[in-house]
Each structure stands twice: as C-alpha cells, then as structure tokens.
Design an enzyme around this catalytic site. Structure first.
Site, PDB file in Angstrom:
ATOM      1  CE  LYS A   1      84.352  86.443 120.086  1.00  0.00           C
ATOM      2  NZ  LYS A   1      83.179  86.968 120.739  1.00  0.00           N
TER       3      LYS A   1
HETATM    4  C1  LIG Z   1      81.653  86.945 120.871  1.00  0.00           C
HETATM    5  C2  LIG Z   1      80.736  87.930 120.311  1.00  0.00           C
HETATM    6  C3  LIG Z   1      79.680  88.478 121.047  1.00  0.00           C
HETATM    7  C4  LIG Z   1      79.277  87.988 122.398  1.00  0.00           C
HETATM    8  O1  LIG Z   1      80.294  87.950 123.342  1.00  0.00           O
HETATM    9  P1  LIG Z   1      80.212  86.923 124.570  1.00  0.00           P
HETATM   10  O2  LIG Z   1      81.355  87.360 125.431  1.00  0.00           O
HETATM   11  O3  LIG Z   1      80.376  85.549 124.018  1.00  0.00           O
HETATM   12  O4  LIG Z   1      78.891  87.113 125.227  1.00  0.00           O
HETATM   13  C5  LIG Z   1      78.924  89.479 120.457  1.00  0.00           C
HETATM   14  N1  LIG Z   1      79.161  89.901 119.199  1.00  0.00           N
HETATM   15  C6  LIG Z   1      80.148  89.370 118.461  1.00  0.00           C
HETATM   16  C7  LIG Z   1      80.362  89.902 117.078  1.00  0.00           C
HETATM   17  C8  LIG Z   1      80.950  88.370 118.983  1.00  0.00           C
HETATM   18  O5  LIG Z   1      81.916  87.826 118.227  1.00  0.00           O
END
Ligand SMILES: *Cc1c(COP(=O)(O)O)cnc(C)c1O
Length: 397
Positions: free
Chosen positions: A196
């Site tokens: 991210k």
């Molecule tokens: C990455 C992501 C999540 C979940 O996040 P985690 O930290 O992996 O639990 C939820 N929604 C979207 C759109 C994501 O890209």
C-alpha cells in the site's frame, strides 16, 4: 533502494529508508513495544495527514473495516452494500457482524462503484423497505469515488458511509477534499500493508470526526475494555480495575509498527507525487498500445496505489492471460485487481452468481496492474514498457 531491470519487478513494494529503520530501533530500545506512546504519535500524524479529528490505529486494514462495521452498528438483520471490484475484506466485515452483503456494480470508466446504479438501487430498495444500513465505497487504485454525490444520497436515504480508503491515503477527491477527512462520510479505513501507499508491515487505521464512533472504535480494538468512568455505569473496584462494557477484540498495532508508520507518513506527499509522476509517464508511454488506463476525473488527485490498464484483447490479438504470462516470463510480476467478490465461492454460497454485476465482470477479464511503487526508476518503467511492446509485437508476427 532501486530494483534494477535484471531482477524481478513486483507490482508494488515498500520503500524503507534509514530514518524508518532508526525509528523502529528506537522503539526496540525503549520501555514500550506495544500500548506505548508511539501509537498516539502515529494517530496524531494520521489526523494531520488527512485532516480528520480522530484516528484509531489497528492491526490491519481488515480490522479497520471490522471495527468500523461494529461502530456503525452492523449486526444481524442489517445490510452493507459495497463494490464488487475490491478486496474481499470490504464485504467480509459485514459477514463478521452477522449482517448481509450486497453489491453495486461499477462504472467501467474508473472501476469505482457507479453512483448512477447506486441511486437506482437505493430508489428500488426504498420502495420495498430494504435500504442498506451502511454503504462502503472503495477508492479503487487510489482514486476517490464521487463523495459529494454519495454524501447527497446519504442525506436522502440515511445510511452510514464507511470509506474503504485502503488504496487512497494521500489522495484528494474531485471536490478537493483529502481522502480520510470524512467530509462526506462517517468513517474511513486504511491499510498499511507493504504494497500500500505507506506501510507499517501489517497495520491499519480508521479516521472519523465523530467522538462517539471514536470511542466505539477504541473499545472494539481492545476487548471492549475501558477505564473511562464516563463510559461505564458502575464504579471501579480500585486503581487496578477495568470494565468490559462491549464485546471487542485484540486488534492493537504495536509501537514498533506505529514508529515505522510515523516515519513513513513524513514521506507521504513524496510517495504519492512519485506514484503520480510514474502514472503520467505510463499514460504517455503506453498511448500507442492496445491498452486503456482508467479514467481520472478532473480535479481528483489519485494516490495511485495501482496503475491498472485494460487490455483490448481484440486489438492486441491476445488475451490478458497471454500478456500476464509474457510479463512473468520477462521477470515482471503484474497482478490482477480484482476477481469480483460476488464470484468468490463464499459469496456464491450466499446466492450471488455470474452475470449479477456485469460491468465488474467485464472489467475483470481485461484488467492488469503494472508495476508501480515509489522506488521504481524511470529505467525500471522503460523495461516494463519495452516488455509489453515485445509481447504485443509478437502477436502480430
Ligand atoms: C488491502 C486492502 C484491505 C485489507 O487490508 P489488510 O491490511 O490487508 O487487512 C481492504 N480493502 C482493500 C480495498 C484493500 O486493498
């Protein structure tokens, strides 16, 4: 750190510098590995970065969505609507609470939830008394949904809005409002997974301007336990005591992670600027290729978590799978975002089927996420583009 053209290029990866490492080492040498002062500093830094009143740091983005769903009061008999073009967690948070899930199809131009289709579906749902309790817009690839329009629909129909902003920290919507400021929503959730925009390894957060949501989120994060006399009806036995006043979880972030997050947030504008510069360069370099980037709306500033193209299979004379595999053979690890959530076996078992959300299904068949991360060099990007060129020209021979 740069990834040179010879080694494998991932679709995304973290950027860790010496200041990040130093911040983590400082916590390791301190008295607190968890539940210490770094959490509050990280939460303050998030509120400043996005312009919200409160931020609650949690163990990951999924926990952020789950606690937000709890704070919004989701439970049996309640309904959550989200986009089918998302990671499964955006929908799962409703199932965790025993609530129902439904989807609103996407606008093929930007792959975000279609506000036209949402407006139609709300009107239909109102007529039969089946309005949703929560709508979760997903800011796909980092570009915010039309939050003003969604806010107006909330006014009309009275649902809560939880933004799944896991792709979008550092971005602004088309009205210029920072993602996470919650100007047209109740809460916004973030993920700090390494792919991210900023990372804490695993980590997440919820932002809100509402004090009572902030209290509920903090309770859900730590077992439903409080020492706050205002929140508990009964007197505490003594200075050691606490009350559990709700059912919560252990969704805490560690101080080690929070320190990394604080350090990373210092570079948020730099990260997002670099992502935008690379995206613009892709737009230019790929303009003659049989691919189409997503539409970027006037005035919006995407955090560009992902750079997605749709492969025009007819014009390319090959399938998306051919392109994906050709890239992999050249050491370039693309990804596909996303398999429509309603087609996952768990959701099929809830009654969803092929054809329910055709725009998301059509989009999925053509989508390919190309490598994009701040430490990617122009040379890395040239390598991606020439690999694509080779693959497409191979098709015409
Ligand atoms: C990455 C992501 C999540 C979940 O996040 P985690 O930290 O992996 O639990 C939820 N929604 C979207 C759109 C994501 O890209």
């Amino acid at each position: 750190m740069t990834v040179n053209a010879k080694s494998a290029l991932p679709y995304g990866r973290q950027s860790i510098d010496d200041a990040d490492i130093e911040a983590v080492v400082q916590v390791l040498r301190s008295d607190w590995l968890t539940q210490g002062p770094a959490i509050e500093s990280f939460e303050d830094a998030i509120t400043k970065a996005v312009g919200a009143k409160y931020a609650i740091a949690v163990s990951n983005g999924t926990a952020a969505l789950h606690t937000a769903a709890i704070a919004a009061g989701l439970g049996p008999g309640k309904k959550l609507w989200t986009s089918p073009n998302t990671f499964v967690a955006s929908a799962n948070c409703a199932l965790y609470c025993g609530a129902q899930v439904d989807f609103v199809d996407i606008d093929p131009a930007d792959a975000n939830m279609s506000m036209e289709l949402l407006a139609e579906k709300l009107a239909d749902a109102e007529a039969i008394g089946e309005l949703p309790d929560v709508v979760v817009p997903v800011h796909f690839a980092g570009q915010a949904c039309d939050m003003e329009r969604l806010g107006a629909l909330r006014e009309k129909y009275g649902f809560n809005i939880i933004e799944d902003a896991c792709h979008a920290i550092g971005g602004r919507d088309r009205s210029g409002s920072a993602v996470g400021a919650c100007e047209n929503s109740d809460m916004a959730t973030f993920s700090f997974h390494p792919v991210k925009v900023v990372t804490t390894a695993e980590g997440g957060a919820i932002t809100t301007n509402n004090r009572s949501y902030a209290h509920r989120l903090r309770l859900a994060r730590t077992h439903g336990i409080t020492r706050d006399k205002e929140l508990s009806n009964e007197d505490l036995d003594g200075p050691w005591a606490y009350h559990q006043i709700a059912l919560g979880y252990n969704y805490r972030l560690t101080d080690i992670q929070a320190a990394l997050g604080c350090s990373q947030l210092n570079r948020l504008p730099e990260f997002v600027d670099r992502r935008n510069a690379l995206a613009l360069r892709y737009d230019q370099l790929l303009s003659e290729f049989p691919v189409r980037p997503l539409t970027v709306h006037k005035g919006s500033y995407s955090a560009y978590h992902l750079y997605v193209v749709r492969i025009d299979e007819a014009a390319a004379g090959m399938s998306r799978r051919d392109v994906f595999e050709g890239m992999a053979a050249r050491g370039i690890r693309c990804q596909v975002h996303y398999i429509p959530v309603h087609l996952q076996p768990v959701y099929r078992a809830h009654g969803f089927t092929q054809g329910d959300f055709p725009a998301a299904e059509d989009y999925y068949k053509e989508a390919l996420s190309l490598p994009l991360f701040p430490a990617m060099t122009d040379l890395d990007q040239d390598h991606v583009v020439s690999a694509l060129g080779e693959i497409f020209s191979g098709a015409n021979q």
